[in-house]
Design an enzyme around this catalytic site. Structure first.
Site, PDB file in Angstrom:
ATOM      1  CG  ASP A  16      -9.334  -0.750  11.495  1.00 37.99           C
ATOM      2  OD1 ASP A  16      -8.401  -1.517  11.146  1.00 37.99           O
ATOM      3  OD2 ASP A  16      -9.604   0.300  10.885  1.00 37.99           O
ATOM      4  CG  ASP A  18      -0.337  -0.539   2.471  1.00 35.98           C
ATOM      5  OD1 ASP A  18       0.900  -0.471   2.591  1.00 35.98           O
ATOM      6  OD2 ASP A  18      -1.072  -1.012   3.354  1.00 35.98           O
ATOM      7  CD  GLU A  34      -8.849   1.624   7.667  1.00 41.36           C
ATOM      8  OE1 GLU A  34      -8.910   0.605   8.384  1.00 41.36           O
ATOM      9  OE2 GLU A  34      -8.194   2.636   7.999  1.00 41.36           O
ATOM     10  CG  HIS A  53      -6.298  -1.822   8.562  1.00 39.19           C
ATOM     11  ND1 HIS A  53      -6.381  -0.546   9.077  1.00 39.19           N
ATOM     12  CD2 HIS A  53      -4.991  -2.166   8.711  1.00 39.19           C
ATOM     13  CE1 HIS A  53      -5.186  -0.154   9.492  1.00 39.19           C
ATOM     14  NE2 HIS A  53      -4.336  -1.112   9.292  1.00 39.19           N
TER      15      HIS A  53
END
Ligand code: F6R
Length: 261
Positions: A136, A67, A143, A138
Site C-alpha cells: 500500500d 518500527d 500507512e 507504506h
C-alpha cells in the site's frame, strides 16, 4: 531521487551492503537504521558475509529500529526487536549495547514514542536508513494518509498490512497486532540517506506511484521525493511499472563508480 534497477533481490542486497560498507569505512560508528520484513534480508546476509570475510569492520556500527509492534512481549520471536537482534545485530557480531529501538511493551506508549524520537536525534541522527515498502506504499508503518511531517508515534495497521504480515504469525491474522510504533515520515526524512529496496511484482504499483506519482500522503513512500539524497533500489519485477525504467537504467550505467549510491 535516484532509482537503481538491479537484476534480482540478491544483487540489490549486494549493492546496498556495499553502500553500508563504504559508509562504515568513512564513519565507523555510523548509526544504521534497519527495516524488518522479508525484503532487506539479502542486505543483511551480504553485509554479514563481508564482516565474516574481514572486508568490512562493523564493530563500532550502531543499529536502530524503524518500527515495532505494540503489545508483543520484547522476547516474542516476531517482535521487531527480536528480529533485528537475530537478523542484524548477532550476524554482524555486535552486542545489544549497540542497538536501540522503541519500547513496544511500554505502559505509556506515547512517552515511549517521544523518547525514541528524541533518542535518535541525541544519537546524532540516522546516517543511513534502510526501508522496505508495503504493497500500500507504506514506509516504516506509516500507512496511507500518514502526515508527511509525522514523528515517531503509534499507528494502526491497515487490514492489508496485517494480511501481508500474517505469514510471520503462522498465517493466522488474529495473531498480528493491530498497533505499531513507527518512526514518522518526518523522522525518516531526517535520516542522511534513506535507501528503499523493493523486490517482486507485488511491489510494482507501489514503486511506480512512489517514484513517478505526485508526493501525496496516500502513498507515504512518495515523501522520499522530498529528500535531497534518497535512493530506490528495485529488481526488474518491482521496476516493471516504471515508465522511465530505460532512463533510470541508462543513468545508472553512466554513473561514475566513485559516486557510489
Ligand atoms: C518493517 C517495515 C515495513 C516493511 C514493509 C515491507 O520494518 O517498516 O515497512 O518494510 O511492510 O515488508 P516486506 O519486506 O516483508 O515485504
Amino acid at each position: 531521487m535516484e532509482v537503481v534497477i538491479v537484476p534480482d533481490a540478491k544483487a540489490g542486497g549486494e549493492l546496498i551492503a556495499e553502500a553500508i560498507a563504504a559508509l562504515l569505512s568513512r564513519k565507523p560508528d555510523a548509526l544504521l537504521g534497519v527495516a524488518t520484513g522479508s525484503t532487506p534480508l539479502p542486505i543483511y546476509q551480504a553485509l554479514a558475509a563481508k564482516v565474516r570475510s574481514g572486508a568490512v569492520d562493523a564493530s563500532r556500527a550502531r543499529i536502530c529500529q524503524l518500527d515495532e509492534y505494540v503489545g508483543l512481549p520484547a522476547g516474542h520471536p516476531e517482535s521487531y526487536r527480536s528480529v533485528v537482534l537475530r537478523e542484524v545485530v548477532e550476524p554482524l557480531g555486535l552486542s545489544e549495547a549497540s542497538f536501540m529501538g522503541p519500547d513496544g511493551s511500554a505502559e505509556d506508549v506515547l512517552a515511549a514514542c517521544q523518547a525514541y524520537d528524541k533518542a535518535l536525534a541525541e544519537a546524532g541522527g540516522v546516517d543511513l536508513q534502510l526501508l522496505g515498502i508495503g504493497t500500500d506504499g507504506h514506509i516504516g508503518f506509516n500507512e496511507p494518509c500518514s502526515s508527511l511531517a509525522s514523528r515517531t508515534r503509534i499507528k494502526t495497521l491497515t487490514e492489508q498490512t496485517r494480511v501481508d504480515n500474517a505469514r510471520f504469525f503462522d498465517n493466522d491474522i488474529t495473531q498480528v497486532p493491530h498497533h505499531v510504533i513507527t518512526q514518522g515520515i518526518g523522522t525518516i526524512l531526517e535520516s542522511r540517506h534513506p535507501i528503499l529496496l523493493a523486490t517482486g511484482e507485488g511491489k510494482a504499483d507501489a514503486v511506480a506511484q512512489t517514484v513517478e506519482g505526485p508526493v501525496a500522503s496516500i502513498v507515504p513512500a512518495s515523501a522520499l521525493q522530498l529528500h535531497p539524497h534518497a535512493t530506490v533500489v528495485v529488481d526488474e519485477a518491482a521496476a516493471s511499472k516504471l515508465k522511465l525504467a530505460d532512463y533510470f537504467r541508462a543513468t545508472y550505467a553512466a554513473k561514475p563508480l566513485w559516486q557510489g549510491l
